[in-house]
Design an enzyme around this catalytic site. Structure first.
Site, mmCIF file in Angstrom:
data_model
loop_
_atom_site.group_PDB
_atom_site.id
_atom_site.type_symbol
_atom_site.label_atom_id
_atom_site.label_comp_id
_atom_site.label_asym_id
_atom_site.label_seq_id
_atom_site.Cartn_x
_atom_site.Cartn_y
_atom_site.Cartn_z
ATOM 1 N N ASP A 2 0.874 -1.168 0.000
ATOM 2 C CA ASP A 2 0.000 0.000 0.000
ATOM 3 C C ASP A 2 0.915 1.221 0.000
ATOM 4 O O ASP A 2 2.123 1.113 0.263
ATOM 5 C CB ASP A 2 -0.888 -0.044 1.248
ATOM 6 C CG ASP A 2 -1.726 1.202 1.406
ATOM 7 O OD1 ASP A 2 -2.322 1.662 0.413
ATOM 8 O OD2 ASP A 2 -1.780 1.739 2.542
ATOM 9 N N ASP A 33 -0.174 5.054 1.115
ATOM 10 C CA ASP A 33 -0.396 5.997 2.219
ATOM 11 C C ASP A 33 -0.249 5.307 3.564
ATOM 12 O O ASP A 33 -0.903 4.301 3.845
ATOM 13 C CB ASP A 33 -1.796 6.613 2.100
ATOM 14 C CG ASP A 33 -1.970 7.412 0.830
ATOM 15 O OD1 ASP A 33 -1.713 8.621 0.856
ATOM 16 O OD2 ASP A 33 -2.345 6.808 -0.201
ATOM 17 N N ASP A 35 -1.646 -0.595 5.974
ATOM 18 C CA ASP A 35 -1.932 -0.028 7.300
ATOM 19 C C ASP A 35 -3.398 -0.152 7.703
ATOM 20 O O ASP A 35 -3.744 0.128 8.850
ATOM 21 C CB ASP A 35 -1.553 1.458 7.330
ATOM 22 C CG ASP A 35 -2.511 2.305 6.494
ATOM 23 O OD1 ASP A 35 -3.206 3.172 7.060
ATOM 24 O OD2 ASP A 35 -2.578 2.090 5.275
#
Length: 451
Positions: free
Chosen positions: A16, A18, A319
């Site tokens: 991922d 961000d 996250d």
């Protein structure tokens, strides 16, 4: 399942963007996100101007793992068995006697014991009854929604039910629609473009070397982000450098996770891009490159072709439990590494070690670099004041989901970047300690931990 996990055993390593490869300066980015939504509510929807003023103390409300009941404006923190540990109406915390009267020891009304929720965390459930906050992008919205409840309750003499969520969704659309970056819509993108260094951290050199080490070891590297192509490019150029694309074999933007993992190829085809604009839909994915939207099934077919293996082993770093970890594990059977900044000490401090429950756990949640006094630890909580029991600690619902769907959990990629690729991490598994997969960690065994 093997007790240990090693990157050396993986054929494909996905990321991922961000809050995973790209780390944000949370004390700056959180107010920017909050203000983006608050200004829209005040200017476009007529909400009270008091929403525009936020004190440093207000941020203590922010803590991952909270659920918002969209009908009555109540925020709740769940234990792993679905009972309510703490709750607030707006920002006003419920005292123990009110909490006991409202919820008792019953499972929360939207909790389903076999799955833990009628839908997975991080989004509104199918019936639109609640929203689960599980990542740092969401947290400023939690504070805003809580303050909206406070404001409406004050204006309307104890209002009990609410209908503000549609305005929150409209604010998200205004600030983050696909064309917002190019059109300088809203507050967020223009400000990030104006001063990226204020909001973003550069990628440590150790992480860049680690990514290159993975490539040199023959791993296929993926970047799968729900950010749109233009914003992805800005983030990657700032954090990883102008040559960032050389690090990745496949880049997928606007992936619309978790649907990327759960939807069929027919529902979510890949698209080519030209000047960051989506072009025609593709019937299949035939070669590496930069794409938009798509689905894990077609991606996996390409990975089979690229590796020459019938079942290439994939690990994905992310996250968000909702967007990254749960769907990658549940739908695609990938290994998953959760990036959990709550495992990080304050900047400049050595990350603390995780202790057994009876020692009250030193890995305290530090949302936006502080521990929430209102909500306590992200991982564990006390039920000492319920039913007059002695001091007793339980795992939170969020903690339970981490150990269920993550292979391991780490505070940042930087935390493992200097380890050898064949380092053997102890994985979470059903027959081991609920804290076994945290790195760094303290190994221990006791009956409390294995219940």
């Amino acid at each position: 399942m093997a007790q240990h996990f090693s990157l050396a055993a993986c054929d494909v390593v996905g990321f991922d963007l961000d809050h995973t490869l790209c780390r944000y300066n949370l004390p700056e980015s959180a107010p920017l996100i909050y203000n983006s939504f608050a200004q829209f509510l005040v200017k476009e929807k007529g909400y009270d101007k008091e929403l525009l003023t936020v004190t440093p103390e207000d941020w203590d409300f922010c803590c991952k793992g909270l659920a918002l009941d969209l009908e009555d404006g109540t925020f709740i923190k769940l234990a792993d068995d679905g009972t309510v540990l703490r709750a607030s109406r707006g920002t006003k915390m419920m005292p123990p006697d009110m909490l006991a009267k409202e919820y008792g020891t019953k499972e929360w009304k939207y909790f389903v014991s076999d799955t833990g929720m009628p839908s997975q965390p991080g989004t509104t459930c199918t019936a639109g009854k609640y929203y689960f906050y599980d990542n740092y992008f969401d947290l400023p919205g939690a504070l805003l929604c809580a303050r909206v409840v406070d404001s409406l309750t004050k204006q309307n003499s104890g209002q009990k039910t609410f209908d503000f969520w549609k305005d929150i969704v409209a604010g998200i659309q205004h600030n983050f629609k696909m064309s917002a970056f190019k059109e300088n819509c809203g507050l967020y993108f223009p400000e990030i473009k104006r001063d990226p260094g204020k909001y973003l951290y550069s990628c440590p050199e150790s992480v860049r070397k680690w990514l290159q080490q993975l490539k040199n070891a023959g791993k296929i590297l993926l970047l799968i982000t729900s950010s749109h192509s233009d914003y992805c490019r800005l983030l990657c150029e700032y954090t990883l450098g102008k040559d960032f694309a050389d690090l990745f074999d496949i880049v997928i933007t606007n992936a619309l996770k978790p649907g990327f993992f759960s939807h069929s190829p027919r529902q979510r085809p890949f698209h080519t891009l030209k000047d960051d604009e989506e072009q025609e839909a593709l019937p299949s994915l035939e070669k590496p490159g930069w794409y938009s939207q798509g689905n894990a099934a077609h991606l996996y077919q390409l990975l089979k072709k690229m590796t020459g293996k019938p079942q290439p082993k994939v690990v994905y770093f992310g996250d968000s439990m909702h967007s990254d970890i749960f769907p990658a594990s549940h739908y695609s059977n990938w290994e998953t590494v959760l990036i959990l900044e709550e495992l990080r000490g304050e900047e400049g401090e050595k990350p603390e070690q995780l202790e057994p429950l009876e020692k009250r756990g030193k890995y305290e949640a530090k949302p936006l670099n502080t521990l929430s006094k209102k909500w306590g630890s992200f991982f564990i909580d006390s039920i000492a004041e319920r039913e007059s029991t002695e001091d007793s600690l339980v795992y939170t619902w969020s903690s339970n989901k981490i150990s269920t769907y993550s292979t391991i959990a780490i505070p940042s990629i930087e935390a493992i970047a200097e380890l050898p690729l064949d380092y053997k991490f102890t994985r979470f598994s059903s027959n081991s300690s609920k804290t076994a997969g945290y790195y760094p960690l303290v190994h221990y065994t006791n009956d409390t931990d294995n219940k």
